[in-house]
Enzyme design. Structure first.
Site, PDB file in Angstrom:
ATOM      1  N   ASP A  79      -2.267  -1.769  52.452  1.00 44.36           N
ATOM      2  CA  ASP A  79      -1.733  -2.280  50.646  1.00 44.36           C
ATOM      3  C   ASP A  79      -1.881  -3.868  51.227  1.00 44.36           C
ATOM      4  O   ASP A  79      -2.290  -4.502  50.434  1.00 44.36           O
ATOM      5  CB  ASP A  79      -0.597  -1.903  50.512  1.00 44.36           C
ATOM      6  N   ASP A 489      10.259  -4.153  56.909  1.00 46.91           N
ATOM      7  CA  ASP A 489      10.132  -2.683  57.343  1.00 46.91           C
ATOM      8  C   ASP A 489      10.393  -2.272  58.464  1.00 46.91           C
ATOM      9  O   ASP A 489      11.278  -1.393  58.761  1.00 46.91           O
ATOM     10  CB  ASP A 489       9.092  -2.757  56.915  1.00 46.91           C
TER      11      ASP A 489
END
Length: 893
Positions: A79, A489
């Site tokens: 992404d 993350d």
């Protein structure tokens, strides 16, 4: 740089949800008011070897594409971190978009990939990260005729969203399997369906297509992120309706419209109509055609994904009879997820698989049918709740952090099968091999067919070489581990061996995203980190160089990590968290006191010599504390950047020596230096823009540590090194190694001269090592032609059928500097250069001449300059054995 999601009580295992836009990305701009003239800075050149500090994965992989005509040719899209090609010989992935530069950083987001089954050398990527204002550039379709080794670009008149909602649907880009000059692209934002008839060189809208989509995730989102129309989401050809060289007649298109999700053309794209009888109420994430049996399989969800979705169905459409069959493996009432990850076994087309992509708890689910969806089995079932029976075993020994250090209660297990499992593909040449993407990695198996015989198939990471972390901060202490990282993350790691995957991310606390970290300069065993967490403390401490951690205590009001600084001796800390003002503490944060004289949200750093001196910056003002962070005083220094896109650091070992980088194109933007603790700053002439600053081991004979920056110098954007306090600079990366946005952090290694660690926003931690054995950049010369001896290293770095990539390193082994160089050679087998970077070139028959470009003309004695190229070959690809620098023959090494 990313935003994580509140999940269950696990560990918020949402890697790769949303990378925020890099701040203050600047286009070319005139010199800021009040700044010095941008004098032409002398640039030398050096050849660097670039690698990743291995993490293996760390982000969302929304797409995996196998070529249908060549075995072992596969691609993966990420992404925010570019695209990759599978290398079967090493079972690893090769990055393909490292050449994306600063000004087009959004092109590291890949919303779709297409591999040409007619000509496997051709591959296409639809790139662009955001469709809203966060991405300053429009999208593009990149095309390659050498499997991604080099690219040409076709700009689009709209944006694409590689990191937008719905990015797991697809593929939106498709090549006609019969006439490969024809491609289709599904656009977001109401821009419709687009077509190319010249192999991706130009694109035009298919005006006859009737529906541009209407589904948005959240119409109330004023940022434009969740409120954008997700548009046209997949394109699938029925290859049986065409012959080789002629246009395929039947094409299916998926649209983000719950009432009108599937359209078809039966005349090669001239006219289109809604597919009759189709189900309504859901979106089609995938449409996969089995031409052999005449079935179009469709995976539906009530949401666009990749992290939302509460209901779903699987449907089968008979392309010859027009009948629809609900083939869902479970009743809709029993779903709490949507379906995706749809794939067909091309060796046995009746075998179909799909995923419950949005089943976060207790795990994702994988479904398999061997009778075209008539009956299904699951990767795992409940025996007696909460106990599970798995048809698989998992081996994550190659990437051990994938357990996330978790110890969940049943029915959860660790490691998980995954989450956000939108991409699942069976190898079209090998029914036993399957790969699937998750929010953190690529998993795969090579004994998938054991599923059907009652055995267990083995799931393991197939992700080596694919590095997709977003890097927020980096530190290289003078002792202990060579590198400590702060990542989006997955928190970050203590990297004791750059070539090996760390065993576990930081724990206690297990921050989802680490925003800042620091160590005590004279006591590197003391380390502090801060970051984001859904609940619990936002700060952690270590007394053994980051090997083990314990949680601190938050001051009242903390909502996020912010920045943190450790005193040079580790005796105290200053923290500027989100949600409250700047705080200070002695010891390890059992209690905090508010700092005065400094605004909330200021960036904080410590002096690396005086343990009571700390610094801050906010909105154009520099702040100084001499009492351990209790009180700060605004510096009278003026002319600094007015915004907050600034990073600064104090030089180790010298009190009050501070370097500050940052700014924006509409104001002051550059690199500043202070030797009086921030009371005054001097801007470095010739540094037009700078965004990071770091220090490393001094060069041989130098009295000052080496500087590193991500900057624009001499009109060139790149990674630069200076061994003379910024008087001269060496660009150490090249056009093939740019990695999009590199503005978060940079640091040299205090123990290894020339080694530099560079942050990226989606390509992980990149580190470079110099070929400069002299340990210095040297000075410039004025001789118009090179004087002295030369040495050349010619290295083929990649080779495939009919094509190859090579690097050339040219070293000045003489005693005088070069001011301009020209290198010539002859190819022994008639090879042809197709693209060359970091030099200009001409080729006449087999004879090649490469000349310097403006920024790498000067090469000091003992220094090297490098360039690379892609080329074509037939028969043999023998290396050249002789190189000449003007009238001199070079030594070939």
């Amino acid at each position: 740089m990313r935003r994580t999601r509140n999940l269950t009580a696990v560990l918020a295992l949402a890697a790769g949800l949303l990378a925020g836009t890099p701040p203050a990305l600047a286009a070319d701009a005139p010199t800021a008011t009040g700044s010095p003239d941008t004098a032409q800075t002398a640039l030398a050149a050096d050849t660097y070897t670039w690698k990743n500090a291995r993490i293996d994965g760390g982000g969302f992989v929304p797409g995996i594409v196998f070529n249908r005509s060549e075995k072992n040719l596969a691609y993966a899209r990420t992404d925010i971190g570019g695209a990759y090609r599978w290398a079967e010989s090493t079972k690893s992935w090769t990055p393909l978009l490292d050449s994306v530069g600063w000004d087009e950083w959004g092109h590291t987001g890949v919303v779709s990939l297409a591999s040409d089954s007619v000509d496997p050398d051709k591959v296409y990527a639809a790139v662009g990260t955001y469709t809203n204002s966060w991405d300053p550039t429009d999208g593009a379709v990149l095309r390659s005729s050498d499997r991604g080794a080099s690219w040409q670009k076709a700009d689009l008149p709209f944006k694409l969203g590689g990191n937008m909602p719905g990015r797991g649907m697809g593929e939106r880009l498709a090549v006609d399997p019969n006439r490969n000059s024809v491609l289709y692209l599904g656009a977001p934002s109401g821009k419709g369906l687009w077509r190319s008839t010249d192999s991706g060189a130009s694109w035009s809208q298919v005006t006859a297509f009737p529906n541009a989509g209407n589904y948005v995730q959240d119409a109330t989102d004023t940022s434009g992120y969740a409120s954008d129309n997700q548009g046209i989401v997949w394109v699938t050809f029925d290859e049986s309706t065409g012959t080789k060289g002629s246009t395929t007649q039947t094409v299916y298109v998926g649209v983000a419209d719950k009432d009108n999700a599937v359209y078809r053309s039966t005349d090669g794209g001239t006219t289109w109509s809604r597919l009759a009888g189709q189900p309504t109420g859901h979106l089609t994430h995938k449409g996969v055609l089995d031409a052999a049996n005449g079935y179009l399989y469709l995976a539906y969800s009530d949401k666009g994904g990749p992290y939302d979705g509460g209901k779903g169905r699987l449907w089968r459409y008979a392309t010859r009879g027009g009948t629809w069959t609900d083939i869902s493996p479970v009743a809709e009432a029993d779903t709490y997820y949507g379906f995706s990850g749809l794939t067909v076994d091309r060796q046995h087309p009746g075998t179909v698989m799909a995923t419950a992509y949005s089943s976060w708890w207790p795990d994702t689910q994988i479904f398999r049918s061997t009778d075209s969806g008539g009956t299904w089995t699951k990767a795992w079932d409940y025996t007696s709740y909460p106990n599970r029976s798995n048809r698989y075993t998992m081996d994550v020994s190659s990437v051990p952090w994938l357990t996330f250090g978790a110890n969940p209660a049943p029915p959860e297990q660790t490691p998980k099968l995954g989450w956000m499992t939108e991409a699942l593909e069976i190898d079209p040449f090998d029914s036993a091999r399957m790969m699937y993407g998750t929010g953190a990695t690529i998993y795969g198996t090579e004994n998938l067919t054991d599923w059907d015989t009652g055995g267990r198939f083995t799931v393991e990471p197939m992700v080596r070489g694919l590095e997709e972390t977003a890097v927020n901060d980096l530190a290289s202490p003078p002792s202990g581990a060579p590198l400590l990282s702060a990542l989006g993350d997955i928190g970050g790691f203590r990297h004791t061996d750059l070539t090996e995957v760390p065993s576990m991310m930081y724990t206690s606390p297990n921050l989802t995203t680490t925003t800042s970290l620091d160590y005590a300069e004279t006591n590197p065993n003391t380390v502090v980190r801060v970051g984001d967490l859904d609940s619990g403390p936002h700060i952690g401490f270590s007394t053994d160089n980051g090997a083990n951690w314990f949680a601190g205590t938050d001051p009242s009001g903390v909502t996020g990590g912010g920045t943190v600084a450790a005193a040079s001796d580790g005796s105290r800390f200053v923290w500027s968290p989100s949600g409250t003002g700047v705080q200070y503490t002695t010891g390890f944060g059992t209690s905090w006191s508010a700092s005065s004289g400094i605004p909330a949200g200021a960036r904080v750093e410590s002096d690396r010599s005086d343990p009571k001196t700390f610094y801050g910056f906010k909105s154009g003002t520099f702040y100084v504390s001499s009492d351990g962070g209790a009180t700060f005083t605004a510096s009278p220094a003026s002319g600094l950047p007015s915004g907050d896109s600034v990073r600064f650091k104090a030089l180790p070992g010298t009190k009050g020596d501070v370097w500050l980088a940052g700014g924006a194109s509409d104001g002051a933007y550059g690199l500043w230096h202070s030797t009086d603790g921030g009371a005054t700053f001097t801007r470095l002439a010739g540094v037009e823009q700078a965004d990071t600053i770091g220090f490393g081991k001094a060069a041989t004979g130098a009295s000052y540590q080496t500087l590193y920056t991500s900057a624009k110098i001499g009109g060139v954007r790149g990674i630069f090194r200076s061994t003379d306090k910024g008087a001269t600079w060496t660009r150490i990366n090249d056009d093939a190694h740019q990695w999009g946005w590199t503005g978060a952090a940079i640091t040299g290694d205090p123990r290894v001269y020339g080694r530099v660690y560079v942050s990226t926003n989606g390509r992980g931690i990149v580190y470079g090592d110099t070929s400069d054995t002299s340990g210095g950049d040297g000075g410039g010369g004025t001789d118009p032609t090179p004087a002295g001896a030369c040495a050349v290293t010619y290295r083929i770095t990649n080779q495939w059928s009919g094509g190859f990539q090579a690097d050339v390193s040219l070293t000045n082994t003489g005693t005088s500097a070069w001011d301009g160089w020209t290198l010539g050679w002859t190819f022994p087998d008639g090879q042809r250069i197709t693209q060359l970077w970091n030099a200009d070139h001409t080729q006449d028959g087999t004879a090649v001449t490469a000349r310097n470009v403006s920024w790498n003309a000067t090469v000091a004695p003992g220094s090297s300059v490098g360039f690379g190229f892609t080329g074509s070959w037939t028969g043999s690809n023998t290396k050249p054995t002789s190189f000449r620098l003007d009238d001199r023959t070079c030594t070939v090494t």
